[in-house]
Design an enzyme around this catalytic site. Sequence first.
Site, short mmCIF file in Angstrom:
data_model
loop_
_atom_site.label_atom_id
_atom_site.label_comp_id
_atom_site.label_asym_id
_atom_site.label_seq_id
_atom_site.Cartn_x
_atom_site.Cartn_y
_atom_site.Cartn_z
CB CYS A 1 32.57 40.74 37.18
SG CYS A 1 33.82 41.00 36.17
CG LEU A 2 32.56 46.80 38.50
CD1 LEU A 2 33.52 47.99 38.47
CD2 LEU A 2 31.36 47.11 39.25
CG HIS B 1 38.88 41.24 34.49
ND1 HIS B 1 37.93 40.87 33.59
CD2 HIS B 1 38.56 41.33 35.55
CE1 HIS B 1 36.72 41.03 34.12
NE2 HIS B 1 36.98 41.25 35.33
CD GLN C 1 36.85 44.71 34.79
OE1 GLN C 1 37.57 45.02 35.55
NE2 GLN C 1 35.60 44.44 35.04
N GLY D 1 37.63 46.60 42.31
CA GLY D 1 38.65 46.55 41.34
C GLY D 1 38.22 46.93 39.87
CG HIS E 1 38.03 39.30 39.94
ND1 HIS E 1 36.92 38.72 39.96
CD2 HIS E 1 37.74 40.29 39.04
CE1 HIS E 1 35.77 39.34 39.25
NE2 HIS E 1 36.34 40.30 38.40
CD GLU E 2 39.83 43.72 38.95
OE1 GLU E 2 39.63 43.74 37.76
OE2 GLU E 2 38.68 43.40 39.58
#
Length: 172
Positions: A94-95, A140, A51, A46, A136-137
């Site tokens: 997480c990226l 963000h 991000q 994701g 999760h996204e």
Amino acid sequence: MAKLDIVTLPDPILRKVSTPVERVDDELRKTLDDMLETMYAAPGVGLAAIQVGIPRRFLVIDVADDEDEPAPLFLINPQIVELGSVMRKHEEGCLSIPDVRVEIERPATVKVRYLDREGHEAELEADGLLATAIQHEINHLDGKLIIDFLSSLKRDMVVRKFKKQARSTAPL
């Protein structure tokens, strides 16, 4: 398509609350495609627009296994309309916070309303990894990170580590 740079901690943009998308057009669809390419290359499941430095409410997700056909989802202005009552623990990465994994308990199911990449209203009921990734996204988009689920002591340790890394790689 072009690979985008992923913003990492301690960049303050990750704490911004993203603003809604007003129009779904070719420029947005190109950005969605670029985000998808970036996510696959990372690799991740994701990626929220914030991000990649865009404080707008859209994201891409694909939880298909490596051996399966890709199954990308594009969620524009996503809103959670229902959370399940059963909880599920999952170790999340997480990226934007490389090499950090956090076990988080979230609702195992979620129902989300969003616009698809053509601008049509859609609803999706998800469970398992897809439900986790959606939550999760969307976190963000609201300026919330996985480290916010940690104790303040552990969170401060992670933040200090990334600030130190940022200082050591900053140009002189």
